[in-house]
Design an enzyme around this catalytic site. Sequence first.
Site, PDB file in Angstrom:
ATOM      1  N   LEU A  32       0.816  -1.210   0.000  1.00 53.88           N
ATOM      2  CA  LEU A  32       0.000   0.000   0.000  1.00 53.88           C
ATOM      3  C   LEU A  32       0.854   1.266   0.000  1.00 53.88           C
ATOM      4  O   LEU A  32       0.408   2.320  -0.439  1.00 53.88           O
ATOM      5  CB  LEU A  32      -0.915   0.012   1.229  1.00 53.88           C
ATOM      6  CG  LEU A  32      -1.928  -1.139   1.332  1.00 53.88           C
ATOM      7  CD1 LEU A  32      -2.668  -1.058   2.656  1.00 53.88           C
ATOM      8  CD2 LEU A  32      -2.901  -1.101   0.163  1.00 53.88           C
ATOM      9  N   GLY A  33       2.058   1.160   0.516  1.00 56.52           N
ATOM     10  CA  GLY A  33       2.917   2.334   0.571  1.00 56.52           C
ATOM     11  C   GLY A  33       4.249   1.990   1.189  1.00 56.52           C
ATOM     12  O   GLY A  33       4.416   0.932   1.805  1.00 56.52           O
ATOM     13  N   GLY A  35       8.018   3.957   2.925  1.00 51.50           N
ATOM     14  CA  GLY A  35       8.731   5.166   3.319  1.00 51.50           C
ATOM     15  C   GLY A  35      10.117   4.829   3.797  1.00 51.50           C
ATOM     16  O   GLY A  35      10.607   3.698   3.631  1.00 51.50           O
ATOM     17  N   GLY A  36      10.773   5.807   4.407  1.00 50.03           N
ATOM     18  CA  GLY A  36      12.140   5.594   4.843  1.00 50.03           C
ATOM     19  C   GLY A  36      12.273   4.600   5.984  1.00 50.03           C
ATOM     20  O   GLY A  36      13.308   3.957   6.140  1.00 50.03           O
ATOM     21  N   ALA A  39       7.423  -0.318   5.294  1.00 48.76           N
ATOM     22  CA  ALA A  39       6.425  -0.453   4.239  1.00 48.76           C
ATOM     23  C   ALA A  39       5.120  -0.935   4.857  1.00 48.76           C
ATOM     24  O   ALA A  39       5.109  -1.581   5.920  1.00 48.76           O
ATOM     25  CB  ALA A  39       6.900  -1.430   3.169  1.00 48.76           C
ATOM     26  N   VAL A  40       4.013  -0.610   4.195  1.00 46.28           N
ATOM     27  CA  VAL A  40       2.691  -1.030   4.642  1.00 46.28           C
ATOM     28  C   VAL A  40       2.078  -1.915   3.563  1.00 46.28           C
ATOM     29  O   VAL A  40       2.100  -1.570   2.380  1.00 46.28           O
ATOM     30  CB  VAL A  40       1.779   0.183   4.914  1.00 46.28           C
ATOM     31  CG1 VAL A  40       0.413  -0.287   5.431  1.00 46.28           C
ATOM     32  CG2 VAL A  40       2.427   1.137   5.910  1.00 46.28           C
ATOM     33  N   LYS A  55       2.317  -3.292   8.903  1.00 45.56           N
ATOM     34  CA  LYS A  55       3.492  -2.430   8.780  1.00 45.56           C
ATOM     35  C   LYS A  55       4.723  -3.260   9.083  1.00 45.56           C
ATOM     36  O   LYS A  55       4.769  -3.957  10.108  1.00 45.56           O
ATOM     37  CB  LYS A  55       3.429  -1.270   9.772  1.00 45.56           C
ATOM     38  CG  LYS A  55       2.582  -0.099   9.359  1.00 45.56           C
ATOM     39  CD  LYS A  55       2.785   1.051  10.346  1.00 45.56           C
ATOM     40  CE  LYS A  55       2.025   2.276   9.928  1.00 45.56           C
ATOM     41  NZ  LYS A  55       2.277   3.425  10.847  1.00 45.56           N
ATOM     42  N   ASP A 150       1.075  13.969  17.189  1.00 41.33           N
ATOM     43  CA  ASP A 150       1.261  14.207  15.751  1.00 41.33           C
ATOM     44  C   ASP A 150      -0.084  14.138  15.031  1.00 41.33           C
ATOM     45  O   ASP A 150      -0.182  13.631  13.924  1.00 41.33           O
ATOM     46  CB  ASP A 150       2.238  13.186  15.154  1.00 41.33           C
ATOM     47  CG  ASP A 150       2.741  13.620  13.764  1.00 41.33           C
ATOM     48  OD1 ASP A 150       2.742  14.838  13.495  1.00 41.33           O
ATOM     49  OD2 ASP A 150       3.111  12.746  12.970  1.00 41.33           O
TER      50      ASP A 150
END
Length: 647
Positions: A32-33, A35-36, A39-40, A55, A150
């Site tokens: 699904l996505g 990042g640094g 991943a998901v 995740k 956040d």
Amino acid sequence: MKGGAAADSDEEGRPSLVGQVLAGRYRIGKQLGSGGMGAVYLAEHVHMRKVVAVKVLHREMTYMPEVVARFEREAVAAGRIEHPHVAAATDFGRLEDGAFYLVLEYVEGKSLRELLDEGGPLAPEVAAHIAEQIADALSAAHAAGIVHRDLKPDNVMLIQRDADSHFVKVLDFGIAKIELGGTQSQLTQMGSVFGTPEYMAPEQASGTPVDARADLYTLGIILYEMLTGRTPFAADDLVVILTRQMTAEPALLPPEIDPSLAALVMHLLVKDPDQRPQTAGEVLARIQAFGPITMGSTPLVQSAPLTPSPHTTQLSDSGSPSLGEVAYGETVLSLSGDELSRLSASKAGAKPKGPISQLLGPLFAHAPILGKPVNVGGQAVPMWAIGAAGVTLSALLFFVAFAVLVASGVSSSNPNPAASGSAGKDAAPADDLSLLTKRAHAGDREAIGKLQLRPDAQRSASEWRALAHGQIVVGNGKQGLIGYKKALNLEPALADDAELTRDVRTLALASATTLDALELALAHLGTRGADLVYDVWSRTRSSKDSQEVARAAKGVLDGSAIRLKASPALLIYLDLGKAKGCPGYKLLLPRATQSADARSASKLKSLTGRRGCGFLSLSDCYSCLRSGDALEQAVKAAEGRPAPSFE
């Protein structure tokens, strides 16, 4: 990790987990996505046939204890909160290759960020409905000893639940603050700032400890954005955003917003946590007590970001209220307050907005002369604004009719001004521009007015600089700062201009322009700007007549934003001010010897005293500094380096 064929690589070249079965029970469907940090994936529990989100922390991240701790923090936070408006965590563990994974409730919908980007401001009742659910989720989180820290539109998912298309799910507790058995888990050092600047509470932006009330401030920011289409302290520069969060007041919401809802937003955005609503439950109760929330006769869902109207406090480039508002009655159009000076906010060529546009709008296309600038008292004012100043409705219509006739005559007599060699009146002739710029710089009001007739996009940095200094000469400090900001954006090297720095410092020492000037200094003048903030505080802290200026400068000096621009000498001064106990000072002595200047000398010399602690304050507070000559060398080095001067 078991099952599945050899995996392909993802975009970063890491092995993809698609098709594999994780921990013997989660079959990975698709990514699904990424990042640094990780991943998901969309996955299915092989036994329960339940769709989940997984995740997975990138393996290289597992060697970073703080990253792993934050990953665990998210798992603990999401696992401890059982609430319909919080995406729940159902599993957490470590794979055979050492990578950590977290299984979360799969939320399929649209983020609040996407909704705002697509449609602009939301109808007040929709905004209140979303805020009510967020407050409900925060109430549950806070009751579990968890502060999100956040919260932002990206972390608020909206899904379809029964007849509700705006059912909220709060996500991402990765940097949450969690109380564990009466203690708080602490991952970062005191003074660190983390989160998203546009949504930070002032105490969070300054790097001080936060509690649940910081989340309530952030909810106020989100509610403000839902109602207006913009956050109250938005800016292109991170330093400016953080400074505004700590020092600036938000512009008032449009008067069309339900007064009870507007009052709640402003209460949530109070800088002092003790003066805000104290619990999410209190906020929830206030929203539920509103009853039907409307926005008068305006559309319930607006299709574009809020356009400042005659009923809205206008925002200047600095983000603070401009000179004034134009107030329109039912049959009389009048100017409130400072007459034509308020019309100067209307740019040349600008079309009228708000109720007046209903009268002038249809004619504007046929009579562009209505937007033509007129020099009035040294200020460029669009003709339509002159016509609107203090006239009755019938007189206004007569004025419009006259303008249309004039426009028709101009059009027929000179249909193509460019063809006849005319450059129009918007621009000064090239051979006069240099002289005009010099006169404007000297404070010549007529020259300032003429130079303002030139379109903003055509002005050079030198023109903006001349306008800025000229405005300051004639007493328009706020407009001067806006001009300097424009000049610096076009030519950053002007940060070294001595006159510009003197002007900014002068305005920083004046209470009416302190915050705007300090903000410009910090955002555009580099280390010199950070030193200027210290200088303003140092010069005013002992003056009874300048306490307002001193407090504003101290607020910026104590914040985290200044550390992004501070020189090594200013940084060691700031760190000496926050150091605790003898060991803390001892760690700073090598840096002080290398970088400290006269600003740190008095603090360092105070450490040489051998009394102040213990019985009758007779004991040495800093005995750990007595071995060797490190303290002596630091004092000598600081005394030998002069502090920056702005005289």
